[in-house]
Design an enzyme around this catalytic site. Structure first.
Site, PDB file in Angstrom:
ATOM      1  N   THR A  17      21.653  64.307 -18.479  1.00  0.00           N
ATOM      2  CA  THR A  17      22.458  64.338 -19.712  1.00  0.00           C
ATOM      3  C   THR A  17      21.954  63.271 -20.691  1.00  0.00           C
ATOM      4  OG1 THR A  17      24.019  62.822 -18.682  1.00  0.00           O
ATOM      5  CG2 THR A  17      24.544  65.173 -18.556  1.00  0.00           C
ATOM      6  N   ARG A  49      26.310  61.871 -13.814  1.00  0.00           N
ATOM      7  CA  ARG A  49      27.691  61.695 -13.311  1.00  0.00           C
ATOM      8  C   ARG A  49      28.709  62.585 -14.006  1.00  0.00           C
ATOM      9  NH1 ARG A  49      27.905  55.475 -14.422  1.00  0.00           N
ATOM     10  NH2 ARG A  49      27.001  56.444 -16.245  1.00  0.00           N
ATOM     11  N   ASP A  88      27.007  60.860  -8.521  1.00  0.00           N
ATOM     12  CA  ASP A  88      26.663  59.467  -8.799  1.00  0.00           C
ATOM     13  C   ASP A  88      25.560  59.083  -7.815  1.00  0.00           C
ATOM     14  OD1 ASP A  88      26.461  56.696  -8.831  1.00  0.00           O
ATOM     15  OD2 ASP A  88      28.562  56.464  -9.426  1.00  0.00           O
ATOM     16  N   ASP A 180       3.000  57.493 -18.011  1.00  0.00           N
ATOM     17  CA  ASP A 180       2.700  56.669 -19.176  1.00  0.00           C
ATOM     18  C   ASP A 180       2.458  57.708 -20.268  1.00  0.00           C
ATOM     19  OD1 ASP A 180       1.241  55.436 -21.298  1.00  0.00           O
ATOM     20  OD2 ASP A 180       0.917  53.734 -19.969  1.00  0.00           O
ATOM     21  N   HIS A 181       3.429  57.893 -21.149  1.00  0.00           N
ATOM     22  CA  HIS A 181       3.341  59.077 -22.021  1.00  0.00           C
ATOM     23  C   HIS A 181       2.157  59.001 -22.983  1.00  0.00           C
ATOM     24  CE1 HIS A 181       5.651  56.689 -24.951  1.00  0.00           C
ATOM     25  NE2 HIS A 181       5.237  57.525 -25.879  1.00  0.00           N
ATOM     26  N   LYS A 185      -1.053  61.995 -24.599  1.00  0.00           N
ATOM     27  CA  LYS A 185      -1.374  62.272 -26.014  1.00  0.00           C
ATOM     28  C   LYS A 185      -2.785  62.858 -26.093  1.00  0.00           C
ATOM     29  CE  LYS A 185       1.618  58.628 -27.881  1.00  0.00           C
ATOM     30  NZ  LYS A 185       2.697  59.311 -28.571  1.00  0.00           N
ATOM     31  N   HIS A 243       0.973  51.147 -22.166  1.00  0.00           N
ATOM     32  CA  HIS A 243       0.221  51.988 -23.110  1.00  0.00           C
ATOM     33  C   HIS A 243      -1.042  51.312 -23.662  1.00  0.00           C
ATOM     34  CE1 HIS A 243       3.944  54.046 -22.741  1.00  0.00           C
ATOM     35  NE2 HIS A 243       4.586  53.409 -23.688  1.00  0.00           N
TER      36      HIS A 243
HETATM   37  N1  LIG Z   1      14.552  57.969 -24.140  1.00  0.00           N
HETATM   38  C1  LIG Z   1      13.246  57.867 -24.273  1.00  0.00           C
HETATM   39  O1  LIG Z   1      12.607  58.300 -25.252  1.00  0.00           O
HETATM   40  C2  LIG Z   1      12.443  57.197 -23.207  1.00  0.00           C
HETATM   41  C3  LIG Z   1      13.030  56.806 -22.020  1.00  0.00           C
HETATM   42  N2  LIG Z   1      12.263  56.239 -21.032  1.00  0.00           N
HETATM   43  C4  LIG Z   1      12.849  55.867 -19.756  1.00  0.00           C
HETATM   44  O2  LIG Z   1      13.534  56.989 -19.198  1.00  0.00           O
HETATM   45  C5  LIG Z   1      14.668  56.583 -18.476  1.00  0.00           C
HETATM   46  C6  LIG Z   1      15.906  57.258 -19.048  1.00  0.00           C
HETATM   47  O3  LIG Z   1      16.066  56.902 -20.396  1.00  0.00           O
HETATM   48  P1  LIG Z   1      17.147  57.582 -21.356  1.00  0.00           P
HETATM   49  O4  LIG Z   1      17.193  59.042 -21.159  1.00  0.00           O
HETATM   50  O5  LIG Z   1      16.844  57.070 -22.709  1.00  0.00           O
HETATM   51  O6  LIG Z   1      18.509  56.939 -20.839  1.00  0.00           O
HETATM   52  P2  LIG Z   1      20.008  57.397 -21.154  1.00  0.00           P
HETATM   53  O7  LIG Z   1      20.842  56.174 -21.042  1.00  0.00           O
HETATM   54  O8  LIG Z   1      20.091  58.217 -22.382  1.00  0.00           O
HETATM   55  O9  LIG Z   1      20.365  58.370 -19.935  1.00  0.00           O
HETATM   56  C7  LIG Z   1      20.687  57.896 -18.645  1.00  0.00           C
HETATM   57  C8  LIG Z   1      21.056  59.069 -17.758  1.00  0.00           C
HETATM   58  O10 LIG Z   1      21.370  58.586 -16.467  1.00  0.00           O
HETATM   59  C9  LIG Z   1      22.651  59.136 -16.051  1.00  0.00           C
HETATM   60  N3  LIG Z   1      23.276  58.156 -15.142  1.00  0.00           N
HETATM   61  C10 LIG Z   1      23.566  56.859 -15.394  1.00  0.00           C
HETATM   62  N4  LIG Z   1      24.080  56.275 -14.303  1.00  0.00           N
HETATM   63  C11 LIG Z   1      24.129  57.246 -13.331  1.00  0.00           C
HETATM   64  C12 LIG Z   1      24.542  57.259 -11.978  1.00  0.00           C
HETATM   65  N5  LIG Z   1      25.037  56.166 -11.344  1.00  0.00           N
HETATM   66  N6  LIG Z   1      24.403  58.411 -11.292  1.00  0.00           N
HETATM   67  C13 LIG Z   1      23.923  59.518 -11.874  1.00  0.00           C
HETATM   68  N7  LIG Z   1      23.511  59.558 -13.160  1.00  0.00           N
HETATM   69  C14 LIG Z   1      23.623  58.437 -13.867  1.00  0.00           C
HETATM   70  C15 LIG Z   1      23.403  59.338 -17.366  1.00  0.00           C
HETATM   71  O11 LIG Z   1      24.356  60.348 -17.299  1.00  0.00           O
HETATM   72  P3  LIG Z   1      25.921  60.089 -16.949  1.00  0.00           P
HETATM   73  O12 LIG Z   1      26.381  59.009 -17.864  1.00  0.00           O
HETATM   74  O13 LIG Z   1      26.566  61.413 -17.195  1.00  0.00           O
HETATM   75  O14 LIG Z   1      25.941  59.709 -15.532  1.00  0.00           O
HETATM   76  C16 LIG Z   1      22.246  59.870 -18.237  1.00  0.00           C
HETATM   77  O15 LIG Z   1      22.025  61.218 -17.950  1.00  0.00           O
HETATM   78  C17 LIG Z   1      14.676  55.058 -18.577  1.00  0.00           C
HETATM   79  O16 LIG Z   1      13.982  54.549 -17.474  1.00  0.00           O
HETATM   80  C18 LIG Z   1      13.900  54.782 -19.856  1.00  0.00           C
HETATM   81  O17 LIG Z   1      13.318  53.495 -19.846  1.00  0.00           O
HETATM   82  C19 LIG Z   1      10.918  56.062 -21.188  1.00  0.00           C
HETATM   83  C20 LIG Z   1      10.273  56.418 -22.352  1.00  0.00           C
HETATM   84  C21 LIG Z   1      10.992  56.996 -23.459  1.00  0.00           C
HETATM   85  O1  LIG Z   2       7.244  53.592 -24.255  1.00  0.00           O
HETATM   86  C1  LIG Z   2       7.589  53.328 -25.389  1.00  0.00           C
HETATM   87  O2  LIG Z   2       6.959  53.941 -26.413  1.00  0.00           O
HETATM   88  C2  LIG Z   2       7.591  54.053 -27.682  1.00  0.00           C
HETATM   89  C3  LIG Z   2       6.483  54.403 -28.660  1.00  0.00           C
HETATM   90  O3  LIG Z   2       5.963  55.657 -28.306  1.00  0.00           O
HETATM   91  P1  LIG Z   2       5.292  56.601 -29.390  1.00  0.00           P
HETATM   92  O4  LIG Z   2       4.821  57.772 -28.622  1.00  0.00           O
HETATM   93  O5  LIG Z   2       6.370  56.925 -30.388  1.00  0.00           O
HETATM   94  O6  LIG Z   2       4.205  55.796 -30.018  1.00  0.00           O
HETATM   95  C4  LIG Z   2       8.288  52.785 -28.083  1.00  0.00           C
HETATM   96  O7  LIG Z   2       9.064  53.019 -29.235  1.00  0.00           O
HETATM   97  C5  LIG Z   2       9.216  52.337 -26.981  1.00  0.00           C
HETATM   98  O8  LIG Z   2       9.781  51.076 -27.331  1.00  0.00           O
HETATM   99  C6  LIG Z   2       8.482  52.219 -25.666  1.00  0.00           C
HETATM  100  O9  LIG Z   2       9.436  52.027 -24.633  1.00  0.00           O
END
Ligand SMILES: NC(=O)C1=CN([C@@H]2O[C@H](COP(=O)(O)OP(=O)(O)OC[C@H]3O[C@@H](n4cnc5c(N)ncnc54)[C@H](OP(=O)(O)O)[C@@H]3O)[C@@H](O)[C@H]2O)C=CC1
Ligand SMILES: O=C1O[C@H](COP(=O)(O)O)[C@@H](O)[C@H](O)[C@H]1O
Length: 500
Positions: A17, A49, A88, A180-181, A185, A243
């Protein structure tokens, strides 16, 4: 995998989510589906959750695809493969139900026991989830089992080792796909091809012909809602450890003997091993840190880093890093690799500039008008392509030299939008190709390099913070880092290159 490249697997997304799942993973899976690369034999279990029915979850998936701007043909069919399990991940009791659901879907879709576990959650959950997957039998499968793990992979070397030990109790190294996204690229993947498929470049790719290499990844966005995470990270851990160092490794590695995952990885690892260690008092000679203040960007008032939510009012966290890396091996001795990355800068842009040495004798020299050096510019984003800057005769009388530019834009050549990084990486994982993922040795070596710099920075408060304005190029000290070596940063705007 079927003969036409379609994949079959059960994909479990932990954190289904969350932001990453909705903004990146669902739209990327949809694009694979539309291209026919996901057969009908796939299913996704979303885990988080909050309570959701399968139907509600499927509606979320459809919405995220549409919001990503995708042509939504076949979306109902696509979304029907998605199922939801409210769970959870810290609660040991609910893994049994997840196992039952996975088994049912495996039978229903004929997935051959192939499983991908994608951890799109906060890093503190990575280790416990991996341990549960094993102890609760979710990894006891007939087919393949793969773990996709998001960054950050640890906070430093020590925590990365601990995390690695936890996940390795359930998965072997070749089953772990550390994302490592940047490695997904298109133009980052192109570095290898530009280098190794061109007779023009490979013989010149060394310290005899290259004077310096500059890798810049700048962002206009600030830290915004991510203050809690960023306070413990900073630009060094957030961008440089992964990166930026990955791009340097691809630029500096020796040609692999074959284009296999193991051969490419082992050449990259050798680069990390050749990185000159920078520590203690030496750090300030090689690295510069910055933090943004308040100001105006694109006509909008923006807060200082210290005024972002969940950030300490006296924070010492850097939002900008510039550094000089030296690779002490035969090929690169004496050639600086300059890197810089930061938030709230003047442009969203990632570029690599390879500056070649000047010709030994300049026949076309005119006072106050030196020849431009040859430059190879690799445009990673937002433009994708390469430009090569040469000198040629100016049209008309005389023999004045002028700069000419040979350019190619990736999307113009291929006449298509290039795939999103996550789409390529998900597909690689389904095919079992780990080349564009970070091996544990790369992660460990890059932490050990970065830890010494963060140790030095954490032991001294930078009294100059905040030291750069939003929309600027970063702190002035970053220019001095190069000027003391007789160089300057090149600025690339809309494919034009000029001196900073
Ligand atoms: N967002 C991005 O663009 C990027 C994210 N990342 C990495 O990806 C990972 C996720 O990031 P992001 O999506 O932004 O994080 P969010 O905070 O948006 O999402 C976290 C997710 O984890 C779930 N969650 C939290 N606690 C629990 C639990 N105890 N049990 C089950 N589910 C749980 C939440 O749902 P709920 O609350 O319903 O449980 C939610 O779906 C991180 O490691 C982040 O560093 C890396 C690069 C880019
Ligand atoms: O991993 C990360 O990358 C983004 C930058 O990614 P880009 O593809 O938009 O260049 C950065 O904003 C973020 O802080 C970092 O966690």
């Amino acid at each position: 995998m079927s003969q036409n490249g379609e994949q079959k697997s059960l994909i479990m997304i932990f954190g289904a989510t969350g932001d990453l799942a909705n903004r990146k993973l669902f739209p990327s899976l949809y694009r694979l589906f539309r291209k026919g690369l996901l057969s009908d034999r796939f299913a996704v279990i979303g885990v988080a959750r909050r309570p959701l029915t399968n139907e509600q979850f499927q509606e979320n998936v459809k919405k995220s695809v549409v919001e990503a701007g995708e042509n939504a043909g076949g979306i109902a069919e696509f979304a029907s493969h998605f199922y939801y399990h409210s769970h959870d991940v810290t609660d040991s009791a609910s893994y049994a139900a997840l196992k039952g659901m996975a088994k049912e879907l495996d039978n229903h879709y004929g997935l051959g026991g192939n499983r991908i576990f994608y951890l799109a959650m906060a890093p503190e959950f990575f280790g416990p989830i991996a341990l549960h997957l094993k102890s609760d039998g979710l990894t006891d499968v007939q087919g393949f089992k793969r773990l996709v793990i998001e960054k950050p992979f640890g906070h430093d070397l020590e925590s990365a080792i601990e995390l690695n030990e936890q996940i390795r109790t359930a998965f072997s190294e070749d089953e772990v796909y550390r994302i490592d996204h940047y490695l997904g690229k298109q133009m980052v993947q192109n570095i290898e091809v530009i280098r190794f498929a061109n007779a023009l470049f490979e013989p010149l790719w060394n310290n005899r012909y290259i004077s310096n290499i500059q890798v810049t990844s700048s962002e206009t966005l600030g830290v915004e809602e991510r203050g809690r995470y960023y306070e413990t990270s900073g630009a060094l851990r957030d961008m440089v450890q992964n990166h930026m160092l990955q791009m340097v490794a691809l630029l500096a590695m020796e040609p692999p003997i074959k284009l296999t995952t193991d051969e490419i990885r082992s050449e990259k690892i050798r680069v990390f091993r050749s990185l000159r260690t920078i520590e203690g008092e030496e750090v300030s000679n090689y690295f510069v840190r910055g933090q943004y203040g308040a100001g105006t960007l694109d006509g909008k008032e923006v807060p200082s880093y210290r005024d972002e939510p969940n950030v300490d009012k006296n924070s010492n966290t850097e939002t900008y890093v510039a550094g000089k890396l030296m690779i002490d091996n035969q090929r690169w001795a004496g050639v600086p690799f300059y890197i810089r990355t930061g938030k709230r800068l003047g442009a969203k842009s990632t570029k690599i500039i390879v500056q070649f040495k000047d010709v030994p004798m300049n026949l076309y020299y005119q006072p106050n008008k030196p020849l431009n050096p040859n430059l190879l510019v690799i445009h990673i984003q937002p433009e994708e392509g390469i430009t090569l800057h040469l000198n040629a005769k100016k049209a008309g009388q005389g023999m004045d030299a002028t700069e000419v530019k040979l350019s190619f834009a990736n999307n113009a050549i291929n006449e298509m939008n290039t795939p999103e990084a996550y789409e390529l990486l998900l597909y690689d994982c389904m095919r079992g190709d780990a080349t564009n993922f970070a091996h544990w040795d790369e992660v460990a070596l890059s932490w050990s390099f970065v830890d010494k710099i963060s140790d030095a920075w954490e032991s001294t408060k930078d009294e100059s913070f905040p030291n750069y304005e939003p929309g600027s190029r970063g702190p002035a000290a970053a220019d001095e880092l190069l000027s003391k070596d007789g160089f300057f940063w090149w600025r690339v705007r809309d494919l034009k290159v000029e001196r900073c």
